[in-house]
Design a protein around this motif. Structure first.
Motif, PDB file in Angstrom:
ATOM      1  N   LEU A 229     -26.163  81.389  -1.039  1.00 46.44           N
ATOM      2  CA  LEU A 229     -25.758  82.587  -1.832  1.00 46.44           C
ATOM      3  C   LEU A 229     -25.190  82.094  -3.327  1.00 46.44           C
ATOM      4  O   LEU A 229     -24.963  82.979  -4.011  1.00 46.44           O
ATOM      5  CB  LEU A 229     -24.705  83.242  -1.121  1.00 46.44           C
ATOM      6  N   ASP A 230     -25.132  80.784  -3.652  1.00 44.53           N
ATOM      7  CA  ASP A 230     -24.472  80.192  -4.709  1.00 44.53           C
ATOM      8  C   ASP A 230     -25.657  79.221  -5.075  1.00 44.53           C
ATOM      9  O   ASP A 230     -25.973  78.209  -4.386  1.00 44.53           O
ATOM     10  CB  ASP A 230     -23.314  79.358  -4.127  1.00 44.53           C
ATOM     11  N   VAL A 231     -26.181  79.653  -6.227  1.00 42.52           N
ATOM     12  CA  VAL A 231     -27.458  78.875  -6.729  1.00 42.52           C
ATOM     13  C   VAL A 231     -27.002  77.347  -6.934  1.00 42.52           C
ATOM     14  O   VAL A 231     -27.990  76.773  -6.682  1.00 42.52           O
ATOM     15  CB  VAL A 231     -28.087  79.611  -7.901  1.00 42.52           C
ATOM     16  N   GLU A 232     -25.779  77.069  -7.452  1.00 42.86           N
ATOM     17  CA  GLU A 232     -25.889  75.580  -7.686  1.00 42.86           C
ATOM     18  C   GLU A 232     -25.566  75.014  -6.534  1.00 42.86           C
ATOM     19  O   GLU A 232     -26.248  73.835  -6.238  1.00 42.86           O
ATOM     20  CB  GLU A 232     -24.455  75.643  -8.442  1.00 42.86           C
ATOM     21  N   GLN A 233     -25.000  75.526  -5.193  1.00 39.81           N
ATOM     22  CA  GLN A 233     -24.821  74.726  -4.328  1.00 39.81           C
ATOM     23  C   GLN A 233     -26.235  74.738  -3.222  1.00 39.81           C
ATOM     24  O   GLN A 233     -26.668  73.626  -2.988  1.00 39.81           O
ATOM     25  CB  GLN A 233     -23.973  75.688  -3.104  1.00 39.81           C
ATOM     26  N   PHE A 234     -26.962  75.812  -3.660  1.00 35.70           N
ATOM     27  CA  PHE A 234     -28.276  75.580  -2.902  1.00 35.70           C
ATOM     28  C   PHE A 234     -29.303  74.842  -3.415  1.00 35.70           C
ATOM     29  O   PHE A 234     -29.978  74.080  -3.099  1.00 35.70           O
ATOM     30  CB  PHE A 234     -28.865  77.020  -3.137  1.00 35.70           C
ATOM     31  N   LYS A 235     -29.001  74.765  -4.906  1.00 34.05           N
ATOM     32  CA  LYS A 235     -29.697  73.673  -5.846  1.00 34.05           C
ATOM     33  C   LYS A 235     -29.461  72.112  -5.415  1.00 34.05           C
ATOM     34  O   LYS A 235     -30.467  71.463  -5.298  1.00 34.05           O
ATOM     35  CB  LYS A 235     -29.542  73.585  -7.224  1.00 34.05           C
ATOM     36  N   ALA A 236     -28.248  71.870  -5.041  1.00 29.24           N
ATOM     37  CA  ALA A 236     -27.731  70.546  -4.636  1.00 29.24           C
ATOM     38  C   ALA A 236     -28.493  70.185  -3.391  1.00 29.24           C
ATOM     39  O   ALA A 236     -28.696  69.113  -3.100  1.00 29.24           O
ATOM     40  CB  ALA A 236     -26.281  70.579  -4.592  1.00 29.24           C
ATOM     41  N   ILE A 237     -28.667  71.220  -2.429  1.00 31.57           N
ATOM     42  CA  ILE A 237     -29.340  71.093  -1.046  1.00 31.57           C
ATOM     43  C   ILE A 237     -30.596  71.047  -1.090  1.00 31.57           C
ATOM     44  O   ILE A 237     -31.273  69.966  -0.652  1.00 31.57           O
ATOM     45  CB  ILE A 237     -28.891  72.188  -0.197  1.00 31.57           C
ATOM     46  N   CYS A 238     -31.412  71.723  -2.235  1.00 36.13           N
ATOM     47  CA  CYS A 238     -32.791  71.267  -2.381  1.00 36.13           C
ATOM     48  C   CYS A 238     -33.176  69.999  -3.117  1.00 36.13           C
ATOM     49  O   CYS A 238     -33.880  69.394  -2.614  1.00 36.13           O
ATOM     50  CB  CYS A 238     -33.376  72.469  -3.469  1.00 36.13           C
ATOM     51  N   THR A 239     -32.123  69.599  -3.686  1.00 36.49           N
ATOM     52  CA  THR A 239     -32.192  68.353  -4.448  1.00 36.49           C
ATOM     53  C   THR A 239     -32.026  67.330  -3.299  1.00 36.49           C
ATOM     54  O   THR A 239     -33.046  66.184  -3.200  1.00 36.49           O
ATOM     55  CB  THR A 239     -31.194  67.727  -5.283  1.00 36.49           C
ATOM     56  N   ALA A 240     -31.216  67.274  -2.182  1.00 36.67           N
ATOM     57  CA  ALA A 240     -31.184  66.480  -1.140  1.00 36.67           C
ATOM     58  C   ALA A 240     -32.470  66.417  -0.392  1.00 36.67           C
ATOM     59  O   ALA A 240     -32.758  65.300   0.011  1.00 36.67           O
ATOM     60  CB  ALA A 240     -30.037  66.884  -0.231  1.00 36.67           C
ATOM     61  N   ALA A 241     -33.356  67.422  -0.476  1.00 34.79           N
ATOM     62  CA  ALA A 241     -34.112  67.622   0.351  1.00 34.79           C
ATOM     63  C   ALA A 241     -35.435  66.928  -0.506  1.00 34.79           C
ATOM     64  O   ALA A 241     -36.538  66.507   0.119  1.00 34.79           O
ATOM     65  CB  ALA A 241     -34.854  68.997   0.609  1.00 34.79           C
ATOM     66  N   GLN A 242     -35.679  66.893  -1.904  1.00 37.26           N
ATOM     67  CA  GLN A 242     -36.318  66.187  -2.783  1.00 37.26           C
ATOM     68  C   GLN A 242     -36.315  64.577  -2.287  1.00 37.26           C
ATOM     69  O   GLN A 242     -37.293  64.068  -2.539  1.00 37.26           O
ATOM     70  CB  GLN A 242     -36.116  66.572  -4.033  1.00 37.26           C
ATOM     71  N   GLU A 243     -35.185  64.125  -1.909  1.00 37.69           N
ATOM     72  CA  GLU A 243     -34.933  62.948  -1.629  1.00 37.69           C
ATOM     73  C   GLU A 243     -35.259  62.324  -0.303  1.00 37.69           C
ATOM     74  O   GLU A 243     -35.002  60.944   0.060  1.00 37.69           O
ATOM     75  CB  GLU A 243     -33.437  62.337  -1.959  1.00 37.69           C
ATOM     76  N   ILE A 244     -35.904  63.190   0.759  1.00 37.65           N
ATOM     77  CA  ILE A 244     -36.127  62.773   2.080  1.00 37.65           C
ATOM     78  C   ILE A 244     -36.962  61.699   1.912  1.00 37.65           C
ATOM     79  O   ILE A 244     -38.026  61.886   1.424  1.00 37.65           O
ATOM     80  CB  ILE A 244     -36.488  63.861   2.762  1.00 37.65           C
TER      81      ILE A 244
END
Ligand code: PGA
Length: 244
Positions: A229-244
């Motif tokens: 629900l917080d775009v910045e937090q969600f973006k940080a989580i998506c970035t973590a997934a980019q680095e898998i």
């Protein structure tokens, strides 16, 4: 190569403003081929289609295709207004809306018939875990929920019920253990599918714990409630997934 994936489950939150915010940030959310999916409340799906880049999902669908089922939304209707994925068997629906494994199986069949990709959610309660029944419950939810399913068009999310919305997360080792169990079960049905199917972890995923969870061998991303629900937090989580 498995598809890394992050799904936002807004539950009974969000609306047109948050959809516009997601649309503005979409390029950074989806960098490096992470499949990002947003599941807003279904009434917003049609309007969300105005942002063609967004990949949309629904939070539930009816097991029925049509008829006298007041308040229900069929998988075909959801597909028509832009959904491509649908959550099925979320623990909140199992606990509060009578979604049994049999209902889950029927919803998955209905979703696949309408060309939606179901995201089957499985998970044990705290009591089941402390009684030593975790593996048994997960296997039962897989076996019964996927009775009629085409495994080639499916995502599975492991969400321990005790970790959803509680701030308590499964440790990376606990999560990996169950993800390996799930992938092994899929491999027993079809080895090729097991190599490709995205397995997501859900339950209090935050920017602080996402990377360590997603680095586990059998975890391909996350199903995110509160932090989506917080775009910045969600973006940080998506970035973590980019680095898998
Ligand atoms: P949470 O929810 O991230 O708020 O724990 C996850 C979910 O219910 O899908």
């Amino acid at each position: 190569m498995r598809q890394n994936m992050v799904i936002a489950n807004w539950k009974l939150n969000g609306g047109t403003e948050l959809i516009a915010e997601f649309a503005n940030q979409w390029d950074s959310l989806t960098a490096n081929n992470v499949q990002v999916v947003v599941c807003p409340p279904a009434v917003y799906l049609a309007a969300a289609q105005a942002h063609p880049s967004l990949v949309l999902g629904a939070q539930s669908c009816s097991a029925y295709q049509e008829g006298a089922y007041t308040g229900e939304l069929s998988a075909a209707m959801l597909h028509e207004v832009g959904a491509r994925y649908v959550l099925v068997g979320h623990s909140e629906r199992r606990a509060m809306f009578g979604e049994t494994d049999e209902v889950v199986a029927n919803k998955i069949a209905a979703a696949q018939q309408a060309n939606l990709v179901p995201v089957l959610c499985v998970g044990e309660t705290a009591e089941q875990r402390s009684a030593g029944f975790t593996a048994k419950i997960i296997l039962q939810q897989l076996e019964q929920g996927l009775l009629q399913a085409d495994l080639t068009r499916l995502v599975i999310a492991y969400e321990p019920v005790w970790a959803i919305g509680t701030g308590e997360t499964a440790s990376p080792a606990q999560a990996q253990e169950i993800h390996a169990l799930i992938r092994n079960w899929v491999a027993q049905q079809d080895k090729g599918v097991a190599a490709k199917i995205p397995l997501l972890y859900g339950g209090s995923v935050k920017p602080e714990n996402a990377a360590e969870l997603f680095q586990q061998q059998d975890i391909d991303g996350g199903l995110i409630g509160g932090a989506s629900l917080d775009v910045e937090q969600f973006k940080a989580i998506c970035t973590a997934a980019q680095e898998i």
